[in-house]
Design an enzyme around this catalytic site. Structure first.
Site, PDB file in Angstrom:
ATOM      1  CB  THR A 197      -0.947   0.061   1.220  1.00 47.88           C
ATOM      2  OG1 THR A 197      -0.192   0.273   2.406  1.00 47.88           O
ATOM      3  CG2 THR A 197      -1.785  -1.195   1.321  1.00 47.88           C
ATOM      4  CB  SER A 223       5.442  -0.663   5.427  1.00 45.53           C
ATOM      5  OG  SER A 223       4.449  -1.425   6.099  1.00 45.53           O
ATOM      6  CG  HIS A 224       0.968   3.683   3.413  1.00 42.88           C
ATOM      7  ND1 HIS A 224      -0.201   2.980   3.186  1.00 42.88           N
ATOM      8  CD2 HIS A 224       0.629   4.992   3.460  1.00 42.88           C
ATOM      9  CE1 HIS A 224      -1.204   3.842   3.099  1.00 42.88           C
ATOM     10  NE2 HIS A 224      -0.733   5.063   3.253  1.00 42.88           N
ATOM     11  CB  ALA A 225       0.171  -1.558   5.222  1.00 41.58           C
TER      12      ALA A 225
END
Length: 197
Positions: free
Chosen positions: A131, A154-156
């Site tokens: 994502t 991470s983004h997620a």
């Protein structure tokens, strides 16, 4: 810099993106007017397209690996390829990094890209490769998030923690192992996704 050079060479010679299928010495010959080097482009483009169409390679490869043969195998695994012989059977549990704590059971919605976001219904579990900011509007609808790639920062992981929904990231193969509509249990503390049905 090399990309800009190839783009400009393609513009100057009228070769367009064919320039990307030439070696540097061939590109220089093309700039000097030798268009015979362009005869190599169709075969190279076909090879590129053939390999680009293959699914992502396994996370771990042991021994000689033929990607075309592997991709044609309906029983292929995305987590491990071992040329020495059959690998251990796939379990009903997908593992990754703990992204955001919590345990949720629900329906897996496997999406290829954010443009498919309208398929994710409230309370379903978003399963995808990776994502980025384009996926963020879907997170409030998701009961949990599972990704093939990523890590705890991470983004997620970050967005899931902000919204208080479980996340398991960096599984390597969730999109291959889980099917759209599967009932799953996501444990964001342990980093596991269990197939229930």
């Amino acid at each position: 810099m090399l990309r800009a050079f190839a783009v400009r060479a393609g513009e100057l010679t009228g070769a367009g993106d064919d320039a990307f299928f030439l070696h540097l010495d061939e590109l220089l010959r093309l700039l000097r007017g030798d268009r015979s080097v362009l005869e190599k482009v169709p075969a190279r483009r076909a090879t590129y397209e053939r390999y680009a169409a293959l699914p992502p390679y396994p996370v771990l490869i042991v021994g000689a690996f033929d990607p075309v043969r592997w991709a044609a195998d309906p029983a292929r695994r995305a987590d491990l390829y071992d040329a020495r012989g059959p690998a251990a059977p796939v379990s009903d549990t997908v593992t990754g990094f703990p992204g955001a704590p919590g345990v949720v059971e629900g329906v897996a919605r496997v999406l290829a890209g954010p443009e498919d976001g309208d398929r994710l219904k409230p309370g379903e579990i978003l399963v995808t490769t990776l994502t980025n900011v384009g996926w963020t509007p879907m997170f409030p609808r998701a009961a949990a998030v599972v990704t093939d790639m990523g890590a705890p920062l991470s983004h997620a992981s970050i967005v899931a923690r902000e919204l208080g929904i479980p996340a398991v990231v960096g599984t390597g193969n969730a999109t291959m192992r889980l099917r759209d509509g599967d009932r799953i249990r996501v444990d964001g503390e342990r980093g596991t996704v269990e197939l229930l049905e």
